[in-house]
Scaffold this motif. Sequence first.
Motif, PDB file in Angstrom:
ATOM      1  N   THR A  41       0.827  -1.204   0.000  1.00 46.00           N
ATOM      2  CA  THR A  41       0.000   0.000   0.000  1.00 46.00           C
ATOM      3  C   THR A  41       0.860   1.251   0.000  1.00 46.00           C
ATOM      4  N   THR A  42       0.223   2.403  -0.197  1.00 48.52           N
ATOM      5  CA  THR A  42       0.918   3.680  -0.087  1.00 48.52           C
ATOM      6  C   THR A  42       0.669   4.344   1.263  1.00 48.52           C
ATOM      7  N   TYR A  43      -0.125   3.702   2.126  1.00 47.52           N
ATOM      8  CA  TYR A  43      -0.424   4.212   3.471  1.00 47.52           C
ATOM      9  C   TYR A  43      -0.976   3.023   4.238  1.00 47.52           C
ATOM     10  N   GLN A  44      -0.389   2.712   5.393  1.00 45.22           N
ATOM     11  CA  GLN A  44      -0.697   1.435   6.034  1.00 45.22           C
ATOM     12  C   GLN A  44      -2.160   1.293   6.442  1.00 45.22           C
ATOM     13  N   ILE A  45      -2.852   2.415   6.726  1.00 47.69           N
ATOM     14  CA  ILE A  45      -4.245   2.281   7.154  1.00 47.69           C
ATOM     15  C   ILE A  45      -5.151   1.838   6.006  1.00 47.69           C
ATOM     16  N   ARG A  46      -4.636   1.878   4.781  1.00 46.39           N
ATOM     17  CA  ARG A  46      -5.456   1.447   3.644  1.00 46.39           C
ATOM     18  C   ARG A  46      -5.380  -0.059   3.409  1.00 46.39           C
ATOM     19  N   PHE A  47      -4.605  -0.727   4.219  1.00 40.32           N
ATOM     20  CA  PHE A  47      -4.587  -2.198   4.153  1.00 40.32           C
ATOM     21  C   PHE A  47      -5.651  -2.751   5.085  1.00 40.32           C
ATOM     22  N   PHE A  48      -6.373  -3.756   4.609  1.00 39.31           N
ATOM     23  CA  PHE A  48      -7.235  -4.522   5.496  1.00 39.31           C
ATOM     24  C   PHE A  48      -7.223  -5.973   5.080  1.00 39.31           C
ATOM     25  N   LYS A  49      -7.485  -6.834   6.045  1.00 36.26           N
ATOM     26  CA  LYS A  49      -7.315  -8.281   5.880  1.00 36.26           C
ATOM     27  C   LYS A  49      -8.454  -8.913   5.076  1.00 36.26           C
ATOM     28  N   PRO A  50      -8.175  -9.924   4.244  1.00 38.04           N
ATOM     29  CA  PRO A  50      -6.861 -10.508   3.958  1.00 38.04           C
ATOM     30  C   PRO A  50      -6.054  -9.681   2.952  1.00 38.04           C
ATOM     31  N   TYR A  51      -6.725  -8.806   2.222  1.00 42.10           N
ATOM     32  CA  TYR A  51      -6.071  -7.876   1.292  1.00 42.10           C
ATOM     33  C   TYR A  51      -7.100  -6.805   0.954  1.00 42.10           C
ATOM     34  N   PRO A  52      -6.661  -5.619   0.556  1.00 41.16           N
ATOM     35  CA  PRO A  52      -7.611  -4.542   0.277  1.00 41.16           C
ATOM     36  C   PRO A  52      -8.221  -4.658  -1.111  1.00 41.16           C
ATOM     37  N   ILE A  53      -9.336  -3.965  -1.295  1.00 43.06           N
ATOM     38  CA  ILE A  53      -9.867  -3.808  -2.649  1.00 43.06           C
ATOM     39  C   ILE A  53      -9.084  -2.695  -3.336  1.00 43.06           C
ATOM     40  N   TYR A  54      -9.111  -2.687  -4.648  1.00 48.24           N
ATOM     41  CA  TYR A  54      -8.476  -1.630  -5.435  1.00 48.24           C
ATOM     42  C   TYR A  54      -9.566  -0.848  -6.155  1.00 48.24           C
ATOM     43  N   VAL A  55      -9.701   0.406  -5.767  1.00 46.02           N
ATOM     44  CA  VAL A  55     -10.772   1.247  -6.277  1.00 46.02           C
ATOM     45  C   VAL A  55     -10.372   1.858  -7.610  1.00 46.02           C
ATOM     46  N   THR A  56     -11.278   1.787  -8.570  1.00 46.07           N
ATOM     47  CA  THR A  56     -11.010   2.316  -9.905  1.00 46.07           C
ATOM     48  C   THR A  56     -11.854   3.544 -10.247  1.00 46.07           C
ATOM     49  N   ARG A  57     -12.942   3.748  -9.501  1.00 50.25           N
ATOM     50  CA  ARG A  57     -13.833   4.867  -9.815  1.00 50.25           C
ATOM     51  C   ARG A  57     -14.603   5.287  -8.569  1.00 50.25           C
ATOM     52  N   ALA A  58     -14.898   6.587  -8.492  1.00 47.30           N
ATOM     53  CA  ALA A  58     -15.674   7.116  -7.369  1.00 47.30           C
ATOM     54  C   ALA A  58     -16.557   8.245  -7.868  1.00 47.30           C
ATOM     55  N   LYS A  59     -17.795   8.252  -7.414  1.00 51.53           N
ATOM     56  CA  LYS A  59     -18.727   9.331  -7.762  1.00 51.53           C
ATOM     57  C   LYS A  59     -19.824   9.382  -6.720  1.00 51.53           C
ATOM     58  N   GLY A  60     -20.137  10.575  -6.262  1.00 50.94           N
ATOM     59  CA  GLY A  60     -21.200  10.720  -5.280  1.00 50.94           C
ATOM     60  C   GLY A  60     -20.839  10.035  -3.975  1.00 50.94           C
ATOM     61  N   VAL A  61     -21.701   9.113  -3.526  1.00 51.89           N
ATOM     62  CA  VAL A  61     -21.440   8.390  -2.275  1.00 51.89           C
ATOM     63  C   VAL A  61     -20.828   7.022  -2.530  1.00 51.89           C
ATOM     64  N   ASN A  62     -20.553   6.696  -3.790  1.00 52.03           N
ATOM     65  CA  ASN A  62     -20.129   5.339  -4.141  1.00 52.03           C
ATOM     66  C   ASN A  62     -18.702   5.272  -4.665  1.00 52.03           C
ATOM     67  N   VAL A  63     -18.090   4.096  -4.447  1.00 51.23           N
ATOM     68  CA  VAL A  63     -16.842   3.744  -5.129  1.00 51.23           C
ATOM     69  C   VAL A  63     -17.017   2.361  -5.744  1.00 51.23           C
ATOM     70  N   TRP A  64     -16.235   2.097  -6.795  1.00 48.60           N
ATOM     71  CA  TRP A  64     -16.267   0.811  -7.478  1.00 48.60           C
ATOM     72  C   TRP A  64     -14.868   0.224  -7.501  1.00 48.60           C
ATOM     73  N   ASP A  65     -14.755  -1.069  -7.274  1.00 44.73           N
ATOM     74  CA  ASP A  65     -13.433  -1.688  -7.292  1.00 44.73           C
ATOM     75  C   ASP A  65     -13.134  -2.297  -8.653  1.00 44.73           C
ATOM     76  N   VAL A  66     -11.920  -2.804  -8.777  1.00 42.18           N
ATOM     77  CA  VAL A  66     -11.441  -3.322 -10.057  1.00 42.18           C
ATOM     78  C   VAL A  66     -12.238  -4.538 -10.514  1.00 42.18           C
ATOM     79  N   ASP A  67     -12.941  -5.199  -9.591  1.00 45.08           N
ATOM     80  CA  ASP A  67     -13.788  -6.332  -9.947  1.00 45.08           C
ATOM     81  C   ASP A  67     -15.206  -5.908 -10.310  1.00 45.08           C
ATOM     82  N   GLY A  68     -15.481  -4.609 -10.243  1.00 46.85           N
ATOM     83  CA  GLY A  68     -16.804  -4.107 -10.591  1.00 46.85           C
ATOM     84  C   GLY A  68     -17.780  -4.037  -9.434  1.00 46.85           C
TER      85      GLY A  68
END
Length: 452
Positions: A41-68
């Motif tokens: 990660t680029t900041y340790q608090i952004r890690f969560f177990k067992p691994y973090p999601i990777y966000v590709t888009r954000a709008k309004g109150v929502n975010v979407w990860d690389v898996d959709g």
Amino acid sequence: MVNLRDRVKELMSRLEADYRSRTRKSLEFFNRAAALLPGGTTYQIRFFKPYPIYVTRAKGVNVWDVDGNQYVDYWMGHGAHIMGHSPDFVVKAVNEAALNGTHLGYPNTLEVEYAELLTKVIPNAEMVRFSNSGTEANMYAVRLARAYTGRKYIVKVEGGWHGGYDALHVGVNPPFEGPESLGLPEEYIKYTLVVPYNDLNALERALSSHDVAAVIIEPVPGSGGCIEPQPNYLRGVRELTMRYGSLLIFDEVITGFRLALGGGQEYFNVKADIVTLGKIIGGGYPGAGAIASTSEIMELLNQVKRPNARARSFHGGTFTGNVITLTAGYTMINYLRRNRSIYDQFNELWDWTRRRINEVCEGHDRLCWATGVGSMIGIHFTTSKPINVREAYQLRIDESLYDLMHLYMRVNGILYMTEHMPHLLPSIIHGREHAQALVDALDNMLSMITHG
């Protein structure tokens, strides 16, 4: 308690299998990241177990990860996105400004106009200097306080997070003493005193036994669990600092423009000597920070009146006053000023949510408690309601409950930070339906624990 642990372990196993099946591409990215970024990660608090999601888009109150997968976001860019992700009116203003230069490196007209706006909406602020982050703002504020008072000692509260600045990087996590990082010599924090939040007696002992330049405090601790100040606590802090000749610094990196347009000073009607700002002040764009104070204090930065560099307190930086960040921030704060009435509804919604969460917790063997003020919400799995961050750790029922909640919420389309100390920072555009869904999700999770 053994039965509780066994139940949590069983649920964790089931939820992790579900999470892994939904986030296969995130796992691929984490494996790649682990080879290139320490901890992946680029900041340790952004890690969560067992691994973090990777966000590709954000709008309004929502975010979407690389898996959709779509999530309702309660972290909102570390609390920076008070009007949700990428509000159109801010993006439009920034894109137009960028056509005239992305970083000018000279004085620009907007830094004057934005400073004028800030001195109108921030109580007790007569002058402003912009910085590149909340961390920088706190660093310069501490230096300024020492310059003004001629004293060395700084008091901060346990659990208070003021960024990675050496002198304040102590007292954040248990045992709340000693350096919080490798590579930070004890000597760098020897003039920093740490006292519990909501404890005026401890504060007075520190002030009476040392020459304290300033007390720095978040009106409501953010990463310290969003625990509300006890009645008259902040007023008591103000009175004690005045009695002992110390300055009061309000770290309003989170509370600024969130609790009220004028931040914690306005919300609690307590005036600080220096206010530090970040996050929302940049309108959701990077490089956001500022110091605001009275002219008497801020003039110690004045290079015209104090041409000798060693006769003034230093402040500067390549990207200070960057026109992109200033445009975003000015556009956002001006919008909030023109729509000031939205704060009443905003705070009312999340006060209601906090009450509902506490009702749900009460209905499930009182496994948890909700704390906070306005749109700052903390959730604690403790034997009683904590009044400071030390209690938030010492009174924990079981650490695994925090991991379970974070994983359960992820699988059910809700994101927040962090695993070990949940603090939620919703935006103004989160609605009653989002709040109700959060309450329902917590209710369902607790039902799974207590009733199988």
